[in-house]
Design a protein around this motif. Sequence first.
Motif, PDB file in Angstrom:
ATOM      1  N   GLY A  18     -15.362   3.393   3.463  1.00 54.04           N
ATOM      2  CA  GLY A  18     -16.125   4.612   3.674  1.00 54.04           C
ATOM      3  C   GLY A  18     -15.588   5.440   4.823  1.00 54.04           C
ATOM      4  O   GLY A  18     -15.867   6.631   4.920  1.00 54.04           O
ATOM      5  N   ARG A  19     -14.818   4.807   5.701  1.00 51.79           N
ATOM      6  CA  ARG A  19     -14.206   5.542   6.818  1.00 51.79           C
ATOM      7  C   ARG A  19     -12.692   5.598   6.702  1.00 51.79           C
ATOM      8  O   ARG A  19     -12.067   6.553   7.154  1.00 51.79           O
ATOM      9  N   ILE A  20     -12.118   4.553   6.103  1.00 47.67           N
ATOM     10  CA  ILE A  20     -10.665   4.473   5.937  1.00 47.67           C
ATOM     11  C   ILE A  20     -10.386   4.033   4.512  1.00 47.67           C
ATOM     12  O   ILE A  20     -11.046   3.139   3.988  1.00 47.67           O
ATOM     13  N   ASP A  21      -9.403   4.694   3.877  1.00 45.90           N
ATOM     14  CA  ASP A  21      -8.895   4.259   2.577  1.00 45.90           C
ATOM     15  C   ASP A  21      -7.696   3.354   2.833  1.00 45.90           C
ATOM     16  O   ASP A  21      -7.044   3.463   3.876  1.00 45.90           O
ATOM     17  N   PHE A  22      -7.392   2.500   1.871  1.00 43.70           N
ATOM     18  CA  PHE A  22      -6.275   1.565   2.025  1.00 43.70           C
ATOM     19  C   PHE A  22      -5.328   1.673   0.842  1.00 43.70           C
ATOM     20  O   PHE A  22      -5.769   1.831  -0.300  1.00 43.70           O
ATOM     21  N   ILE A  23      -4.047   1.559   1.142  1.00 41.32           N
ATOM     22  CA  ILE A  23      -3.016   1.421   0.120  1.00 41.32           C
ATOM     23  C   ILE A  23      -2.538  -0.020   0.170  1.00 41.32           C
ATOM     24  O   ILE A  23      -2.033  -0.473   1.206  1.00 41.32           O
ATOM     25  N   ALA A  24      -2.726  -0.740  -0.939  1.00 35.92           N
ATOM     26  CA  ALA A  24      -2.212  -2.097  -1.076  1.00 35.92           C
ATOM     27  C   ALA A  24      -0.880  -1.996  -1.817  1.00 35.92           C
ATOM     28  O   ALA A  24      -0.842  -1.698  -3.008  1.00 35.92           O
ATOM     29  N   ASP A  25       0.196  -2.211  -1.092  1.00 32.97           N
ATOM     30  CA  ASP A  25       1.568  -2.081  -1.603  1.00 32.97           C
ATOM     31  C   ASP A  25       2.153  -3.487  -1.722  1.00 32.97           C
ATOM     32  O   ASP A  25       3.042  -3.873  -0.975  1.00 32.97           O
ATOM     33  N   GLY A  26       1.604  -4.257  -2.661  1.00 33.97           N
ATOM     34  CA  GLY A  26       1.904  -5.678  -2.774  1.00 33.97           C
ATOM     35  C   GLY A  26       3.374  -6.049  -2.841  1.00 33.97           C
ATOM     36  O   GLY A  26       3.774  -7.077  -2.311  1.00 33.97           O
ATOM     37  N   LEU A  27       4.191  -5.224  -3.458  1.00 30.07           N
ATOM     38  CA  LEU A  27       5.618  -5.525  -3.584  1.00 30.07           C
ATOM     39  C   LEU A  27       6.471  -4.730  -2.589  1.00 30.07           C
ATOM     40  O   LEU A  27       7.699  -4.740  -2.678  1.00 30.07           O
ATOM     41  N   ALA A  28       5.827  -4.047  -1.674  1.00 30.08           N
ATOM     42  CA  ALA A  28       6.496  -3.239  -0.643  1.00 30.08           C
ATOM     43  C   ALA A  28       7.359  -2.127  -1.226  1.00 30.08           C
ATOM     44  O   ALA A  28       8.287  -1.658  -0.575  1.00 30.08           O
ATOM     45  N   GLU A  29       7.029  -1.671  -2.416  1.00 29.44           N
ATOM     46  CA  GLU A  29       7.820  -0.596  -3.035  1.00 29.44           C
ATOM     47  C   GLU A  29       7.634   0.733  -2.316  1.00 29.44           C
ATOM     48  O   GLU A  29       8.593   1.490  -2.142  1.00 29.44           O
TER      49      GLU A  29
END
Length: 164
Positions: free
Chosen positions: A94-105
């Motif tokens: 609600g305050r911060i969005d997250f990018i999950a870049d599991g393969l570090a692409e």
Amino acid sequence: MAIAPGQPIPAISVKHVTEAGVADASTTDILGTGTVVMFTVPGAFTPTCHANHLPGYLLTAEDFKAAGVDKIVCATANDHHVVRAWAEATESLGRIDFIADGLAEFAKATGLDRDLTAGGLGTRFGRHALIIVDGVVHTVNTESAPGEVVESGAPAMLDALKAL
């Protein structure tokens, strides 16, 4: 070579973690509209990221909004399950969005990657912070030493916003 001011954010498929849940998205969908401050961390729950980097942005989220920032985004090369658990544990949703870049692409495509194989972590993001306006990078701050949060921390990015 790391992404630089004036360059557009590359379109990379990632997982977008928000208070609404986890969704497949493109980095351009997440970062391409409005003024966005994105900070990158080596890993969810890792000591400096968990105790210093993320908390600084949580404490100043309203200051960023007051400065005209539409969205704060944290990018990390972890799988979306870990990222969601970290976001919940830190009450960031609600305050911060997250990018999950599991393969570090995304990390590799932006040149913000760091090889932490020697420590058993593989390829991760280094510690950086960017100001992105309508999908174009305006500021890139990079930490000069591991474990530090100075140039990529919330206070430095609030100062950088004043210079825009």
